[in-house]
Design a protein around this motif. Sequence first.
Motif, PDB file in Angstrom:
ATOM      1  N   ALA A 199       0.824  -1.208   0.000  1.00 35.28           N
ATOM      2  CA  ALA A 199       0.000   0.000   0.000  1.00 35.28           C
ATOM      3  C   ALA A 199       0.853   1.251   0.000  1.00 35.28           C
ATOM      4  O   ALA A 199       0.524   2.237  -0.663  1.00 35.28           O
ATOM      5  CB  ALA A 199      -0.943  -0.001   1.197  1.00 35.28           C
ATOM      6  N   LYS A 235      -3.198   4.886  -6.120  1.00 35.45           N
ATOM      7  CA  LYS A 235      -3.955   5.266  -4.923  1.00 35.45           C
ATOM      8  C   LYS A 235      -5.301   5.874  -5.306  1.00 35.45           C
ATOM      9  O   LYS A 235      -6.313   5.605  -4.667  1.00 35.45           O
ATOM     10  CB  LYS A 235      -3.145   6.234  -4.064  1.00 35.45           C
ATOM     11  N   LEU A 284      -7.522   3.047  -6.483  1.00 35.51           N
ATOM     12  CA  LEU A 284      -7.981   2.306  -5.311  1.00 35.51           C
ATOM     13  C   LEU A 284      -9.117   3.065  -4.620  1.00 35.51           C
ATOM     14  O   LEU A 284     -10.157   2.489  -4.288  1.00 35.51           O
ATOM     15  CB  LEU A 284      -6.818   2.096  -4.343  1.00 35.51           C
ATOM     16  N   ARG A 285      -8.930   4.366  -4.427  1.00 36.25           N
ATOM     17  CA  ARG A 285      -9.934   5.203  -3.770  1.00 36.25           C
ATOM     18  C   ARG A 285     -11.241   5.176  -4.570  1.00 36.25           C
ATOM     19  O   ARG A 285     -12.321   5.006  -4.009  1.00 36.25           O
ATOM     20  CB  ARG A 285      -9.411   6.627  -3.629  1.00 36.25           C
ATOM     21  N   ALA A 322     -13.066   1.785  -4.427  1.00 33.91           N
ATOM     22  CA  ALA A 322     -13.776   1.652  -3.150  1.00 33.91           C
ATOM     23  C   ALA A 322     -15.025   2.530  -3.141  1.00 33.91           C
ATOM     24  O   ALA A 322     -16.095   2.097  -2.690  1.00 33.91           O
ATOM     25  CB  ALA A 322     -12.845   2.016  -1.997  1.00 33.91           C
ATOM     26  N   LYS A 376      -9.973  -1.604   3.431  1.00 33.82           N
ATOM     27  CA  LYS A 376      -9.447  -0.536   4.299  1.00 33.82           C
ATOM     28  C   LYS A 376      -9.775   0.841   3.721  1.00 33.82           C
ATOM     29  O   LYS A 376     -10.139   1.751   4.459  1.00 33.82           O
ATOM     30  CB  LYS A 376      -7.939  -0.687   4.479  1.00 33.82           C
ATOM     31  N   GLU A 377      -9.630   0.978   2.412  1.00 35.37           N
ATOM     32  CA  GLU A 377      -9.930   2.262   1.783  1.00 35.37           C
ATOM     33  C   GLU A 377     -11.426   2.565   1.858  1.00 35.37           C
ATOM     34  O   GLU A 377     -11.821   3.703   2.142  1.00 35.37           O
ATOM     35  CB  GLU A 377      -9.459   2.289   0.329  1.00 35.37           C
ATOM     36  N   ARG A 430     -12.148   3.667   5.321  1.00 36.42           N
ATOM     37  CA  ARG A 430     -11.627   5.016   5.550  1.00 36.42           C
ATOM     38  C   ARG A 430     -12.554   6.060   4.930  1.00 36.42           C
ATOM     39  O   ARG A 430     -12.894   7.070   5.557  1.00 36.42           O
ATOM     40  CB  ARG A 430     -10.215   5.152   4.967  1.00 36.42           C
ATOM     41  N   LEU A 431     -12.981   5.823   3.690  1.00 38.54           N
ATOM     42  CA  LEU A 431     -13.897   6.745   3.023  1.00 38.54           C
ATOM     43  C   LEU A 431     -15.202   6.892   3.791  1.00 38.54           C
ATOM     44  O   LEU A 431     -15.709   8.006   3.973  1.00 38.54           O
ATOM     45  CB  LEU A 431     -14.194   6.277   1.597  1.00 38.54           C
TER      46      LEU A 431
END
Length: 122
Positions: free
Chosen positions: A26, A34, A37-38, A41, A95-96, A99-100
Motif C-alpha cells: 500500500a 492510490k 484504489l480510492r 472503493a 481498508k480504503e 476510511r472513506l
Amino acid sequence: MMTTLISAALLSVSAQATTPDNAAAATKLSQESKAVLRCSAAFALISYGQANGHEDALKWPDVTTRGREFFVRSMAQMMDETGLDRDGIADLVGKEAQRLADNGEVQKVMPACLVMLDSSGV
C-alpha cells in the motif's frame, strides 16, 4: 467470483489485520494507483448504496455496471502491479472503503471518480 471480491472488500475485510506485506504494498502504490484504489472503493460503496436505496447514493449516476467493471479491471491491474493476491487486494480495498465511509469522504471523491470512470473507457 467478482461478487466475492466486492463482498470481501466491503463486509469482512475491515475486521482483518493488515499484514506487513499488504501494508508495504500500500505504501509503494503510485499516486495514480492510490486514486484508482480510492475510486474503486467509492464505486463499490455507491453501488451498494444504490442497490439498497440509500438517498445519498441515488444522487449519483448508476455505477452498478460501469463501476463494477472499473473495479474489476483496476484491481486486476493492481494485483499485477503489487504482486498481491485477491485477499491482499481485498484488504487494501476494504481498508480504503472503511476510511472513506468513516471520514465521510465518499461524496467528496465521487466527482473526480466519475471523471476517472469516463476517461477509463469503461
